[in-house]
Design a protein around this motif. Sequence first.
Motif, short mmCIF file in Angstrom:
data_model
loop_
_atom_site.label_atom_id
_atom_site.label_comp_id
_atom_site.label_asym_id
_atom_site.label_seq_id
_atom_site.Cartn_x
_atom_site.Cartn_y
_atom_site.Cartn_z
N ARG A 1 0.91 -1.17 0.05
CA ARG A 1 0.06 -0.13 -0.20
C ARG A 1 0.98 1.42 -0.05
O ARG A 1 1.76 1.39 0.71
CB ARG A 1 -0.93 -0.03 1.11
N ILE A 2 0.54 2.31 -0.62
CA ILE A 2 1.01 3.45 -0.65
C ILE A 2 0.34 4.43 -0.25
O ILE A 2 -1.00 4.77 -0.92
CB ILE A 2 1.66 3.82 -2.06
N GLU A 3 0.44 5.40 0.98
CA GLU A 3 -0.55 6.47 1.09
C GLU A 3 0.03 7.90 0.98
O GLU A 3 1.39 8.05 1.43
CB GLU A 3 -0.78 5.99 2.89
N VAL A 4 -0.55 8.73 0.69
CA VAL A 4 0.03 10.12 0.45
C VAL A 4 -0.76 11.10 1.31
O VAL A 4 -2.08 11.08 1.27
CB VAL A 4 0.05 10.64 -0.94
N ARG A 5 -0.01 11.77 2.32
CA ARG A 5 -0.58 12.39 3.38
C ARG A 5 -0.98 13.93 2.66
O ARG A 5 -0.14 14.37 1.86
CB ARG A 5 0.21 12.58 4.40
N PRO A 6 -1.67 14.73 3.28
CA PRO A 6 -1.84 16.03 2.98
C PRO A 6 -0.63 16.82 2.85
O PRO A 6 0.31 16.72 3.94
CB PRO A 6 -2.75 16.60 3.94
N VAL A 7 -0.52 17.90 2.27
CA VAL A 7 0.94 18.79 2.14
C VAL A 7 0.79 19.54 3.73
O VAL A 7 -0.22 20.34 3.89
CB VAL A 7 0.88 19.91 0.86
N VAL A 8 1.89 19.76 4.16
CA VAL A 8 1.92 20.67 5.36
C VAL A 8 3.36 21.41 5.26
O VAL A 8 4.06 21.47 4.33
CB VAL A 8 1.99 19.96 6.57
N PHE A 9 3.19 22.52 5.88
CA PHE A 9 4.32 23.55 6.16
C PHE A 9 5.15 23.11 7.12
O PHE A 9 4.93 22.68 8.29
CB PHE A 9 3.88 25.13 6.57
N LEU B 1 -2.20 24.73 -0.96
CA LEU B 1 -3.26 23.90 -1.43
C LEU B 1 -3.20 23.68 -3.04
O LEU B 1 -3.50 22.48 -3.49
CB LEU B 1 -4.72 24.82 -1.41
N LYS B 2 -2.71 24.60 -3.78
CA LYS B 2 -2.57 24.53 -5.12
C LYS B 2 -1.23 23.22 -5.23
O LYS B 2 -1.75 22.39 -6.18
CB LYS B 2 -1.76 25.83 -5.93
N GLU C 1 4.87 11.83 3.01
CA GLU C 1 4.54 13.16 3.66
C GLU C 1 5.27 14.29 3.01
O GLU C 1 6.23 14.55 3.09
CB GLU C 1 4.90 13.15 5.01
N PRO C 2 4.51 15.14 2.00
CA PRO C 2 5.05 16.45 1.52
C PRO C 2 5.03 17.60 2.25
O PRO C 2 3.87 17.71 3.12
CB PRO C 2 4.05 16.53 0.07
N VAL C 3 6.16 18.03 2.50
CA VAL C 3 6.49 19.31 3.62
C VAL C 3 6.91 20.45 2.78
O VAL C 3 8.19 20.20 1.95
CB VAL C 3 7.33 18.52 4.49
N VAL C 4 6.23 21.49 2.78
CA VAL C 4 7.01 22.93 2.16
C VAL C 4 7.86 23.03 3.18
O VAL C 4 7.64 23.71 4.43
CB VAL C 4 5.69 23.89 2.04
N GLY D 1 9.98 31.45 -4.84
CA GLY D 1 10.58 30.21 -4.99
C GLY D 1 10.18 29.34 -4.07
O GLY D 1 9.17 29.80 -2.81
N VAL D 2 10.35 27.84 -4.10
CA VAL D 2 9.62 27.06 -3.16
C VAL D 2 10.55 25.72 -3.23
O VAL D 2 11.00 25.34 -4.19
CB VAL D 2 8.30 26.43 -3.56
N LEU D 3 10.84 25.32 -1.90
CA LEU D 3 11.54 23.97 -1.68
C LEU D 3 10.23 23.08 -1.08
O LEU D 3 10.09 23.54 0.20
CB LEU D 3 12.75 24.21 -0.82
N LEU D 4 10.23 21.87 -1.62
CA LEU D 4 9.15 20.97 -1.29
C LEU D 4 10.11 19.67 -1.01
O LEU D 4 11.00 19.27 -1.78
CB LEU D 4 8.11 20.58 -2.22
N ARG D 5 9.81 18.92 0.26
CA ARG D 5 10.33 17.63 0.58
C ARG D 5 9.51 16.65 0.59
O ARG D 5 8.43 16.89 1.26
CB ARG D 5 11.16 17.70 1.92
N LEU D 6 10.03 15.39 0.16
CA LEU D 6 8.87 14.29 0.50
C LEU D 6 9.52 13.51 1.59
O LEU D 6 10.59 13.06 1.54
CB LEU D 6 8.69 13.48 -0.88
#
Length: 195
Positions: A47-55, A66-67, A96-99, A121-126
């Motif tokens: 199973r693969i689960e993707v959590r909501p994006v957080v700061f 949200l975008k 878990e995507p983290v801005v 600019g944006v830096l996103l980490r999974l």
Amino acid sequence: MNRFIKGTLCAAPLLVAAMAIQGCATNIKASAAVNPPPAEAFASYGRIEVRPVVFRNGAGNAAAMLKIEQNIKHDLAASLAEWNKKPNNDRTLIIEPVVEEMSFKSGAKRVFLGPLAGSSGVLLRLNIRDNMGRQVASPEFFQRANAMAAGWTFGVHDNLMLTRVANLSTNYVKNNYAKAVGGPTGGDDAVLEPK
């Protein structure tokens, strides 16, 4: 008044504006151009689960976040539906995507200030781990919107930056499903942190 002084006085506002724009570059940087491969291919998980994006720090531009989240969900919806049809092997991959950092110039700011609002600019980490808490991967993804380009398009480039960073992250997930191969961060020599 001689021509030289007149010319200098006329050019002064342009010079000040150019200096202001140069000073508006984002301080957000990528640490590398390429993300390393995960500890194992994602297909080994039932199973693969993707959590909501957080700061990372808990606060930021909610509309921009949200975008990013909408793009991640859209990009991965079909793949997750297919992958999660497999027999459950009691192994779950949690993404878990983290801005980590974001400087986003809204449309209103672009309309009123144009390029003088600066670059975005944006830096996103999974943060990718298994259901036992073991880290499988921690890739980062970087994108920017140049002040000039974003300014003259009234924020279109700022919004496209959010789409691009989401696409980079979802491509990493898809490309590392069958085989652990890593993938690009979106950073280049111009935006990498100095070593």
